[in-house]
Design an enzyme around this catalytic site. Structure first.
Site, PDB file in Angstrom:
ATOM      1  N   HIS A   9      40.515  10.024  21.682  1.00 19.55           N
ATOM      2  CA  HIS A   9      40.912  10.707  22.913  1.00 19.55           C
ATOM      3  C   HIS A   9      40.226  10.092  24.126  1.00 19.55           C
ATOM      4  CE1 HIS A   9      37.203  12.883  21.635  1.00 19.55           C
ATOM      5  NE2 HIS A   9      36.931  12.831  22.938  1.00 19.55           N
ATOM      6  N   TYR A  35      41.744  14.751  26.047  1.00 17.30           N
ATOM      7  CA  TYR A  35      43.178  14.674  25.767  1.00 17.30           C
ATOM      8  C   TYR A  35      43.480  13.437  24.924  1.00 17.30           C
ATOM      9  CZ  TYR A  35      43.872  18.146  29.471  1.00 17.30           C
ATOM     10  OH  TYR A  35      43.829  19.285  30.235  1.00 17.30           O
ATOM     11  N   THR A  36      44.431  13.592  24.020  1.00 16.96           N
ATOM     12  CA  THR A  36      44.947  12.460  23.255  1.00 16.96           C
ATOM     13  C   THR A  36      46.327  12.118  23.784  1.00 16.96           C
ATOM     14  OG1 THR A  36      43.735  13.114  21.266  1.00 16.96           O
ATOM     15  CG2 THR A  36      45.566  11.584  20.981  1.00 16.96           C
ATOM     16  N   CYS A  47      42.769  19.949  13.863  1.00 15.56           N
ATOM     17  CA  CYS A  47      42.516  19.968  15.298  1.00 15.56           C
ATOM     18  C   CYS A  47      43.152  21.212  15.890  1.00 15.56           C
ATOM     19  CB  CYS A  47      43.074  18.717  15.974  1.00 15.56           C
ATOM     20  SG  CYS A  47      42.547  18.539  17.699  1.00 15.56           S
TER      21      CYS A  47
END
Length: 320
Positions: A84, A117-118, A293
Site C-alpha cells: 500500500h 490505500y492499496t 484485511c
C-alpha cells in the site's frame, strides 16, 4: 493454361504464408516489446513523500469514486502486489471540539492525517495510478455525523488543479506470483490455494492479488474470496468481481456476506463464521494460505479466531 494457373496458385499460397509469418512476427515483437518495456519502466515510489496531481475522477456509485493520479511519463507506480501507499491530508475538526463522530479524536491537534490505500491499478499502467475510495460524507448517517476525514478531503479535490502528498511502498505482505508470498521481505513456501477474507475497503489488496494471478497464464493458483460488508450498497466493485468469477470459474470463487441483506439475497448474512470458512475457503493444510484485511475487530474475532478453531496454522494466516 494449367501451368500458369498452377504457378499463380503457388504464388498466392507463398504470399499468404509470407503474410501470415510476417504478421506473426510483428505481433510477437509487439507483445515482447510491451512486456519488456513495462519491465524496464522506472518505478516512481521510493518511500519518500511526493506530490502527485489528480488527473481524473469517476463516480463508480453514489458514494464511491475512482481517483486517477498522474505520474511522470513512462513511469509505473512500482508498488509490489498487495502492498500500500500512505496518503496525507490536512486535519480538520469535528462537529464537537476534540471529537470525531461522537468519540474522542486521537488526531485532534495534529496538523495532518494519513491513511493507507492499496491502488486498484497495477505496475503495467504507466503514467498514472488509481484509487477506488468510498466517500463517507458528513451528516449522511446519524452515527457518523462528521463522516470520513480523508475521503471527504479527496472528494473535495479538483481535477487538473489539486494534488495529494503520498509515500510508499509499505506493507507486510507481497505477492510474487505463482503462489509465492513474501512476509516482511522473506519468501514463504509456495501455495496452490489462497483463501481471502475481506471486509469493506479491505478488498483492495485482495483485488491486487486476484488480478495479478488471473492475468498471468502461468499462474494456476486458486483463489477463494469471502467479502463482508454491512449492506449491498457497500460492496466495492461488485460487477468487476463477479465478472472475474464468471470468466475464471475454475480458478476464482466469490462469496458475499452482509450484515443487513436485502430480500431474496442469494449469499450469506451476518459476520464471517466457521461454517462460511468451511464452505467457501480451502481447508487447512500445507498448500493453503489465508489472507485477511478489514476492520481490526473483524480480523481478530471473525477471521483469526475462526481460523484457529478450524485448525489453520498461524504461519498460514497473513494480515495486510
Amino acid at each position: 493454361c494449367p501451368q500458369v494457373l498452377k504457378h499463380r496458385n503457388n504464388m498466392e499460397n507463398f504470399l499468404l504464408a509470407a503474410f501470415s509469418f510476417l504478421t506473426f512476427l510483428a505481433l510477437s515483437f509487439f507483445l515482447f516489446f510491451r512486456k519488456t518495456s513495462n519491465k524496464a519502466a522506472q518505478a516512481f515510489l521510493n518511500r519518500q513523500r511526493v506530490s502527485v496531481p489528480l488527473i481524473d475522477k469517476v463516480a463508480v456509485s453514489h458514494d464511491t469514486r475512482r481517483f486517477r493520479f498522474g505520474l511522470p511519463a513512462g513511469k509505473c507506480l512500482g508498488l509490489p502486489v498487495g502492498q500500500h501507499i500512505t496518503v496525507y491530508a490536512p486535519n480538520k475538526g469535528g462537529c464537537v471540539q476534540g471529537q470525531w463522530n461522537g468519540k474522542d479524536d486521537p488526531e485532534a491537534g495534529e496538523e495532518e492525517v494519513q491513511r493507507k490505500y492499496t491502488p486498484t491499478s497495477s505496475n503495467e499502467d504507466l503514467g498514472f495510478f488509481e484509487l477506488v475510495i468510498k466517500v463517507y460524507a458528513a451528516g449522511v448517517k446519524t452515527q457518523f455525523p462528521d463522516g470520513g476525514k480523508m475521503s471527504q478531503y479527496l472528494e473535495s479535490l479538483k481535477v487538473g488543479v489539486d494534488s495529494i502528498d503520498m509515500a510508499g511502498p509499505f506493507g507486510r505482505v507481497a505477492y510474487r506470483g505463482q503462489g509465492q508470498f513474501d512476509l516482511l521481505g522473506k519468501p514463504l513456501p509456495p501455495k496452490t490455494h489462497v483463501g481471502l477474507l475481506a471486509g469493506g475497503t479491505g478488498l483492495t489488496p485482495m483485488l491486487q492479488v486476484i488480478s495479478s494471478a488471473l492475468k498471468n497464464p502461468q499462474d494456476s493458483t486458486r483463489l477463494s474470496l469471502i467479502y463482508a460488508n454491512q449492506t449491498q450498497d457497500d460492496i466495492l466493485l461488485r460487477d468487476h468481481l463477479e465478472t472475474l468469477a464468471a470468466k475464471h470459474p475454475h480458478q476464482f470463487s466469490l462469496h458475499f456476506t452482509l450484515d443487513t441483506p436485502p430480500a431474496n439475497w442469494s449469499y450469506s448474512s451476518g459476520f464471517i463464521t466457521q461454517e462460511m470458512i468451511k464452505d467457501y475457503l480451502p481447508p487447512p493444510g500445507e498448500n493453503t494460505v489465508v489472507l485477511m484485511c478489514g476492520p481490526p475487530p473483524m480480523v481478530k474475532f471473525a477471521c483469526q479466531a475462526n481460523l484457529d478453531a478450524l485448525g489453520y496454522a498461524k504461519v498460514d494466516q497473513l494480515t495486510f
